[in-house]
Design a protein around this motif. Structure first.
Motif, PDB file in Angstrom:
ATOM      1  N   ARG A 105       0.829  -1.201   0.000  1.00  0.00           N
ATOM      2  CA  ARG A 105       0.000   0.000   0.000  1.00  0.00           C
ATOM      3  C   ARG A 105       0.872   1.264   0.000  1.00  0.00           C
ATOM      4  O   ARG A 105       0.554   2.244  -0.672  1.00  0.00           O
ATOM      5  N   GLY A 106       1.965   1.213   0.748  1.00  0.00           N
ATOM      6  CA  GLY A 106       2.892   2.340   0.747  1.00  0.00           C
ATOM      7  C   GLY A 106       3.537   2.531  -0.617  1.00  0.00           C
ATOM      8  O   GLY A 106       3.669   3.669  -1.097  1.00  0.00           O
ATOM      9  N   TYR A 107       3.950   1.431  -1.241  1.00  0.00           N
ATOM     10  CA  TYR A 107       4.552   1.521  -2.567  1.00  0.00           C
ATOM     11  C   TYR A 107       3.571   2.128  -3.556  1.00  0.00           C
ATOM     12  O   TYR A 107       3.937   3.030  -4.337  1.00  0.00           O
ATOM     13  N   PHE A 108       2.322   1.663  -3.518  1.00  0.00           N
ATOM     14  CA  PHE A 108       1.337   2.166  -4.480  1.00  0.00           C
ATOM     15  C   PHE A 108       1.039   3.644  -4.236  1.00  0.00           C
ATOM     16  O   PHE A 108       0.833   4.408  -5.178  1.00  0.00           O
ATOM     17  N   THR A 109       1.031   4.060  -2.982  1.00  0.00           N
ATOM     18  CA  THR A 109       0.879   5.485  -2.680  1.00  0.00           C
ATOM     19  C   THR A 109       1.978   6.295  -3.358  1.00  0.00           C
ATOM     20  O   THR A 109       1.719   7.326  -3.986  1.00  0.00           O
ATOM     21  N   LEU A 110       3.216   5.828  -3.256  1.00  0.00           N
ATOM     22  CA  LEU A 110       4.339   6.523  -3.888  1.00  0.00           C
ATOM     23  C   LEU A 110       4.229   6.473  -5.412  1.00  0.00           C
ATOM     24  O   LEU A 110       4.551   7.451  -6.099  1.00  0.00           O
ATOM     25  N   PHE A 111       3.785   5.354  -5.943  1.00  0.00           N
ATOM     26  CA  PHE A 111       3.656   5.214  -7.393  1.00  0.00           C
ATOM     27  C   PHE A 111       2.660   6.243  -7.938  1.00  0.00           C
ATOM     28  O   PHE A 111       2.880   6.858  -8.986  1.00  0.00           O
ATOM     29  N   VAL A 112       1.542   6.436  -7.204  1.00  0.00           N
ATOM     30  CA  VAL A 112       0.519   7.381  -7.655  1.00  0.00           C
ATOM     31  C   VAL A 112       0.985   8.818  -7.476  1.00  0.00           C
ATOM     32  O   VAL A 112       0.862   9.643  -8.383  1.00  0.00           O
ATOM     33  N   VAL A 113       1.524   9.136  -6.309  1.00  0.00           N
ATOM     34  CA  VAL A 113       1.887  10.529  -6.031  1.00  0.00           C
ATOM     35  C   VAL A 113       3.071  10.984  -6.879  1.00  0.00           C
ATOM     36  O   VAL A 113       3.239  12.190  -7.144  1.00  0.00           O
TER      37      VAL A 113
END
Length: 469
Positions: A105-113
């Motif tokens: 979930r943290g990785y995907f947050t970074l991927f989106v932002v």
């Protein structure tokens, strides 16, 4: 899942996303780059926004300029980055819930932002600030509210977001199609698509009606500066098809950080991950495809019929779909023993690293030179100056090319913002400069900017643009 625990997750991942943004944009936080057509929202001049309301349906952005208070660019920039972080964190929680490990979930947050479209569009933050908060608040609503209520909210959020930026509604559709709270049935998927398209029709009709009420035009006419080539014959259609093909090749290159090969590899990874997802979680893979086609089909059809291409910065929802497919496939591989899970993790981390390098190169090396050059110019203007007359080309200033400054208005409005004076580009506005004779020959050669003043008028001679390799 309690509301309190969801709230903690939103805050935790929002801070993660905001931390990444602060790291990337650190050199620009106190003096962010403002594009020439973003200055009106910063300075409160309404004429350009009024025209864009007609040409592009940006009525929310026009209304935003009637706010009672205006503040410096860094305030808007920080508020915009916070909205981006909240949206990214909410997106991660919407699509993965709390079942996925925190790392993913943290990785995907970074991927989106840190998405490439998000980065490219971020320098219009003054104009897009209300729209950014519309999609961020909608994402928060999807996190905390039942799916049916979130679905109904599209009837409000889609028209509002459409009036901020044409492709924002596709971000909202993507959230609901991929939401872990949505029923995993094709009936639910079709219902979501139907509600979305009803909302989109409502958005278009609203904009058409506003354009008719204020401009006398029922529609969204294409601005001449976009060089439209309406397809009236088969030959016109073939010409527009060639333009679309060249644009898609450029998009692949931009998705690869300026390298076509890297972009092609990224898309191949995406196709491979989607095929794997189709084998393992067919419904989810079809939802990804539906979200992609729901946006791409009308945009490509519009491009073929008008010859007007949508810039890469508008494809934010496609980047979310790419990241979701990567992350979901990697998460599935992690549940089975073998080396493929490690390969997948290394691959998605590599994609994130490439983006950090790409963005850091722009924000730490390319853009700050223009910001410093123009700050120094503004500092050389004496206090009490009411007008600045500029002679020469802005491309002769250090950093203009590397920062991607397209027009002389970028310099004109930047100096107006920094000094508070009225600024004139004399070769474009000769009638405004002819009343004053400059204290130097405007055709003189200089390798550094020359500033001289006479009373309340300052005269600025720019060095010529560099020529040759």
């Amino acid at each position: 899942m309690s509301t309190q625990s969801l709230g903690r997750d939103v805050i935790r991942f929002s801070l993660l996303g905001l931390g990444a943004l602060v790291l990337v944009y650190a050199p620009l936080l106190f003096d962010p780059l403002v594009r020439h057509d973003d200055f009106p929202a910063l300075l409160g001049t309404k004429e350009m926004a009024y025209i864009k309301a007609l040409d592009e349906g940006r009525w929310l952005n026009y209304w935003w300029q009637f706010r009672p208070y205006f503040w410096p660019a860094p305030v808007s920039f920080v508020l915009y980055l916070i909205a981006s972080a909240v949206f990214a964190a909410s997106t991660a929680l919407i699509v993965f819930g709390r079942d996925a490990p925190g790392w993913y979930r943290g990785y995907f947050t970074l991927f989106v932002v840190l998405s490439i479209p998000t980065f490219l569009i971020s320098f219009w933050f003054n104009t897009l600030l209300p729209g950014a908060w519309v999609i961020a608040l909608f994402a928060l609503a999807v996190v905390f509210l039942p799916h049916r209520i979130a679905l109904a909210l599209m009837l409000i959020a889609v028209p509002l977001s459409f009036m901020a930026y044409t492709t924002y509604p596709f971000l909202l559709l993507t959230l609901l199609l991929l939401s872990h709270k949505a029923p995993q049935t094709y009936k639910s998927m079709v219902t979501t698509l139907l509600v979305f398209f009803v909302s989109l029709v409502l958005a278009v009709v609203s904009v058409y009606s506003l354009n008719y009420l204020y401009h006398g035009v029922f529609g969204i006419p294409i601005a001449e500066w976009r060089a439209p080539t309406e397809a009236k014959t088969l030959d016109d259609l073939i010409v527009n098809l060639g333009k679309l093909k060249r644009f898609l090749m450029m998009t692949v290159r931009q998705f690869g950080g300026g390298t076509a090969g890297t972009g092609a590899v990224l898309l191949l990874f995406f196709v491979g991950a989607w095929v794997c997802l189709f084998r393992w979680q067919r419904f989810t893979a079809i939802a990804v495809l539906a979200a992609a086609l729901a946006g791409l089909a009308p945009l490509f059809a519009k491009s073929l019929m008008s010859g007007v291409l949508v810039p890469v910065r508008a494809y934010g929802w496609i980047w979310i779909l790419i990241g979701f497919t990567f992350t979901t496939a990697t998460l599935h591989m992690a549940k089975t023993p073998g080396r493929w899970a490690s390969v997948a993790r290394i691959t998605i981390m590599y994609v994130l690293l490439i983006k950090l390098i790409l963005f850091g190169r722009a924000t730490y090396l390319q853009i700050p030179e223009w910001q410093k050059t123009t700050r120094d110019l503004a500092a050389s203007i004496p206090e009490g100056t009411s007008a600045i007359h500029i002679y020469g080309e802005f491309l002769g200033l250090n950093g203009a090319r590397s920062a991607g400054i397209q027009f002389s208005r970028g310099l004109q409005l930047r100096l107006a913002y920094l000094t508070g004076a009225e600024v004139f580009i004399c070769h474009k506005q000769p009638e405004d400069c002819e009343k004053e004779t400059p204290p130097f020959d405007p055709m003189d050669w200089t390798h550094v900017p020359v500033v001289e003043s006479r009373g309340e008028v300052s005269f600025l001679l720019l060095p010529p643009p560099p020529v040759g390799p």
